[in-house]
Enzyme design. Structure first.
Site, short mmCIF file in Angstrom:
data_model
loop_
_atom_site.label_atom_id
_atom_site.label_comp_id
_atom_site.label_asym_id
_atom_site.label_seq_id
_atom_site.Cartn_x
_atom_site.Cartn_y
_atom_site.Cartn_z
N THR A 153 0.92 -1.25 -0.04
CA THR A 153 0.06 0.07 0.01
C THR A 153 1.00 1.34 0.02
O THR A 153 1.89 1.22 0.57
CB THR A 153 -0.92 -0.03 1.27
OG1 THR A 153 -1.65 1.36 1.41
CG2 THR A 153 -0.26 -0.26 2.59
N ASP A 154 0.30 2.35 -0.62
CA ASP A 154 0.80 3.56 -0.50
C ASP A 154 1.16 4.08 0.84
O ASP A 154 2.08 5.07 1.20
CB ASP A 154 0.13 4.75 -1.27
CG ASP A 154 -1.22 4.77 -0.73
OD1 ASP A 154 -1.51 4.23 0.26
OD2 ASP A 154 -1.84 5.69 -1.16
N GLU A 155 0.50 3.65 1.86
CA GLU A 155 0.32 3.80 3.18
C GLU A 155 1.95 3.83 3.96
O GLU A 155 2.38 4.23 4.84
CB GLU A 155 -0.67 3.28 4.07
CG GLU A 155 -1.88 3.82 3.55
CD GLU A 155 -3.09 3.71 4.69
OE1 GLU A 155 -2.68 3.47 5.99
OE2 GLU A 155 -4.27 3.84 4.28
N TYR A 170 -1.45 -0.50 11.22
CA TYR A 170 -1.71 -0.93 10.08
C TYR A 170 -0.65 -0.82 9.05
O TYR A 170 -0.13 -1.80 8.38
CB TYR A 170 -2.98 -0.63 9.33
CG TYR A 170 -2.97 -0.76 7.70
CD1 TYR A 170 -3.45 -2.08 7.20
CD2 TYR A 170 -3.01 0.21 7.03
CE1 TYR A 170 -3.56 -2.31 5.94
CE2 TYR A 170 -3.15 -0.15 5.62
CZ TYR A 170 -3.35 -1.33 4.91
OH TYR A 170 -3.38 -1.63 3.64
N LYS A 220 1.85 -3.54 7.41
CA LYS A 220 2.09 -3.71 5.75
C LYS A 220 3.63 -3.68 5.20
O LYS A 220 3.99 -4.42 4.50
CB LYS A 220 1.15 -2.69 5.11
CG LYS A 220 -0.35 -3.13 5.16
CD LYS A 220 -0.82 -4.39 4.68
CE LYS A 220 -0.54 -4.59 3.13
NZ LYS A 220 -1.15 -5.83 2.62
P1 NAD Z 1 -10.41 -6.42 2.38
O1 NAD Z 1 -10.21 -6.16 4.09
O2 NAD Z 1 -11.61 -6.01 1.84
O3 NAD Z 1 -10.05 -8.06 2.17
C1 NAD Z 1 -9.18 -8.61 2.94
C2 NAD Z 1 -9.58 -10.08 2.55
O4 NAD Z 1 -8.32 -10.92 3.35
C3 NAD Z 1 -10.96 -10.67 3.26
O5 NAD Z 1 -11.60 -11.39 2.35
C4 NAD Z 1 -10.32 -11.12 4.42
O6 NAD Z 1 -11.57 -12.37 4.90
C5 NAD Z 1 -9.12 -11.95 4.27
N1 NAD Z 1 -8.23 -12.14 5.30
C6 NAD Z 1 -8.11 -11.57 6.34
N2 NAD Z 1 -7.02 -12.23 7.26
C7 NAD Z 1 -6.76 -13.58 6.48
C8 NAD Z 1 -6.03 -14.31 6.94
N3 NAD Z 1 -5.36 -14.55 8.07
N4 NAD Z 1 -6.04 -15.58 5.91
C9 NAD Z 1 -6.76 -15.59 5.00
N5 NAD Z 1 -7.61 -14.47 4.66
C10 NAD Z 1 -7.75 -13.40 5.46
O7 NAD Z 1 -9.09 -5.58 1.78
P2 NAD Z 1 -8.83 -4.93 0.41
O8 NAD Z 1 -9.25 -3.50 0.72
O9 NAD Z 1 -9.40 -5.84 -0.48
O10 NAD Z 1 -7.20 -4.87 0.28
C11 NAD Z 1 -6.62 -6.10 -0.19
C12 NAD Z 1 -5.20 -5.78 -0.14
O11 NAD Z 1 -4.89 -4.57 -0.71
C13 NAD Z 1 -4.63 -5.52 1.18
O12 NAD Z 1 -3.62 -6.43 1.30
C14 NAD Z 1 -4.33 -4.18 1.61
O13 NAD Z 1 -3.46 -4.04 2.61
C15 NAD Z 1 -4.08 -3.56 0.13
N6 NAD Z 1 -4.61 -2.48 -0.07
C16 NAD Z 1 -5.66 -1.96 0.03
C17 NAD Z 1 -6.06 -0.82 -0.43
C18 NAD Z 1 -7.47 -0.23 -0.37
O14 NAD Z 1 -7.68 1.04 -0.56
N7 NAD Z 1 -8.52 -1.03 -0.06
C19 NAD Z 1 -5.21 0.25 -1.11
C20 NAD Z 1 -3.95 -0.29 -1.20
C21 NAD Z 1 -3.24 -1.78 -0.75
O1 TDX Z 2 -15.38 7.49 8.96
C1 TDX Z 2 -14.50 8.35 8.43
N1 TDX Z 2 -14.41 9.53 8.39
C2 TDX Z 2 -13.01 9.88 7.68
O2 TDX Z 2 -13.08 11.09 7.73
C3 TDX Z 2 -13.54 7.04 7.73
C4 TDX Z 2 -13.58 5.87 7.83
C5 TDX Z 2 -12.55 7.75 6.86
N2 TDX Z 2 -12.33 9.11 7.20
C6 TDX Z 2 -11.19 9.73 6.40
C7 TDX Z 2 -9.71 8.92 6.80
C8 TDX Z 2 -8.90 9.30 5.55
O3 TDX Z 2 -8.47 10.33 5.44
O4 TDX Z 2 -11.32 9.20 4.91
C9 TDX Z 2 -9.86 8.87 4.34
C10 TDX Z 2 -9.83 7.59 4.08
O5 TDX Z 2 -9.85 6.72 4.92
P1 TDX Z 2 -10.37 5.15 5.06
O6 TDX Z 2 -11.34 4.69 3.88
O7 TDX Z 2 -10.49 4.50 6.29
O8 TDX Z 2 -9.03 4.67 4.19
P2 TDX Z 2 -7.48 5.12 4.54
O9 TDX Z 2 -7.21 5.06 5.98
O10 TDX Z 2 -6.88 6.06 3.55
O11 TDX Z 2 -6.66 3.51 3.83
C11 TDX Z 2 -6.96 2.87 2.85
O12 TDX Z 2 -6.16 3.32 1.77
C12 TDX Z 2 -5.14 2.55 1.76
C13 TDX Z 2 -7.38 1.68 2.93
O13 TDX Z 2 -8.41 1.37 3.84
C14 TDX Z 2 -6.22 0.73 3.21
O14 TDX Z 2 -6.19 -0.69 3.45
C15 TDX Z 2 -5.05 1.26 2.08
O15 TDX Z 2 -3.89 0.52 2.21
#
Ligand code: NAD
Ligand code: TDX
Length: 363
Positions: free
Chosen positions: A146-148, A170, A174
């Protein structure tokens, strides 16, 4: 995919394939109908949902190429068995929500660090089997990061070789996971590639995250808890573009390399909320200014010219992707209403109860 149209990796192990981005990857790869077989291992945590793969189940040709295993990536027995049959492992599995990592960090270490270690060890065993001729080649391992991991970036854009300065449990977990993956490339010569994606949005996004939370709350005329001044900036990437980029890196990425996957759509949270409310025809008066997230990263932004040089560009325009996403939540209320019950209510109270009680009108 190779130039002949046959997949480079005909048998994929996709972990976390019932989550938001993982399920999009599985749906899109199987819909190509190029013969790829996928085994999903997913623990089905609160964030995992077997229904995210329903479009695959609806097509007998695709469902015949999907095997679903309810299992934990930190369980060595399960992982070893299925890694032995895989040409590549794509690891989406993670605890992924920053706010939950602040409430309860331990699960993040277990899955995002220890789970990655178990997967890497299974690949190392397969590498050894390949060395002694028990299989044709070692599996490729793609770690979805992730970018984080760059931490908060006040100005400019993060590049792949920049320092990692994660600031939440988190993002620290990561970073640990991806550094471990890289170490297996350096130390053991494992075929590892890493992607770092931007904030992703689209259908099937769990309603705890900003966009789906605010859309589903607004549909029900519920308050929208905006953290702090709402001027934090995120770069938004459509889910099918993120999944496509991961597939591209899987097929074409240089072993040992890391690739930023940017969305190139930087917006403040306020801008996002304004756009959502406008599309839904709901008033700004739903928005409440609540206590900020501790350690809240102010901004993420990445340069993804390395991925562009590898031949990948996003296709979804932001306004179109956002509109399609809002419409999906309007049309798929059974999906999210089911999730917003049970455990959800406890979580919501813990995360937002006191915040909303002490909130004020957001101007
Ligand atoms: P998500 O939380 O929607 O999905 C995670 C999945 O992993 C779920 O289906 C959960 O059941 C499964 N899981 C959790 N723990 C597990 C374990 N121990 N064994 C097997 N399965 C398990 O997450 P997402 O948003 O789809 O993100 C997917 C990946 O991309 C993650 O690695 C996250 O860090 C990364 N990512 C997400 C974002 C975003 O904005 N959502 C951005 C950049 C990177
Ligand atoms: O209730 C809220 N109010 C609010 O102001 C929530 C849930 C979020 N926020 C803000 C926090 C962040 O600045 O919105 C922005 C986005 O929040 P999230 O949706 O929780 O995402 P973020 O914390 O940016 O992380 C996401 O992007 C990178 C994904 O959840 C991560 O899995 C990914 O790695």
């Amino acid at each position: 995919m190779t130039e002949t149209g046959t997949p480079r990796f005909p048998r994929l192990l996709v972990t976390g394939g019932a989550g938001f981005i993982g399920s999009c990857f599985v749906r899109d790869v199987l819909a190509r109908k190029d013969g790829t077989n996928i085994t999903v291992i997913d623990k089905l945590t609160y964030a995992g949902n077997r229904a995210n793969l329903a479009p695959v189940d609806a097509d007998p040709e695709q469902s015949a190429r999907l095997r679903f295993v309810a299992g934990d990536i930190a369980d060595q027995t399960v992982v070893a068995r299925f890694a032995a049959e895989a040409d590549a492992v794509v690891n989406f599995a993670a605890e992924s929500h920053v706010d939950r990592s602040i409430l309860d960090p331990e699960a993040f270490l277990r899955t995002d660090v220890l789970g990655v270690h178990i997967l890497l060890e299974a690949c190392r065993t397969e590498q050894e089997r390949a060395r002694v001729g028990a299989r044709a080649a070692a599996p490729r391992f793609l770690q979805v990061s992730t970018d984080e991991v760059y931490g908060s970036v006040e100005t400019g854009e993060s590049r792949e070789d920049d320092r990692l300065e994660p600031r939440s449990p988190y993002s620290s977990a990561k970073a640990g996971g991806e550094l471990l993956a890289r170490s297996y490339f350096v130390t053991y010569g494992l075929d590892v590639v890493i992607t770092r994606g931007s904030n992703t949005y689209g259908p099937y996004h769990h309603p705890e995250k900003l966009i789906p939370l605010f859309v589903t709350n607004a549909i029900d005329d519920q308050q929208l808890p905006l953290y702090g001044d709402g001027l934090q900036r995120r770069d938004w990437l459509y889910v099918a573009d993120h999944a496509g980029a991961i597939g591209h890196v899987l097929d074409h990425g240089v072993s040992g390399e890391t690739y930023n996957v940017a969305g190139n759509n930087e917006r403040t949270n306020r801008e996002i909320v304004t756009a959502l409310l406008e599309h839904l025809g709901k008033p700004w008066s739903l928005v409440r200014q609540v206590a900020d997230r501790p350690g809240h990263d102010r901004r993420y932004a990445m340069d993804s010219s390395r991925l562009a040089a590898l031949g990948w560009t996003n296709t979804m325009p932001f306004a179109q992707g956002l509109a399609a996403t809002v419409d999906w939540y309007i049309q798929n209320q059974d999906w999210w209403r089911g999730i917003k019950s049970g455990e959800w209510k406890d979580y919501y109270q813990r995360q937002y109860g006191a915040r909303l009680a002490g909130s004020r009108e957001a101007r």
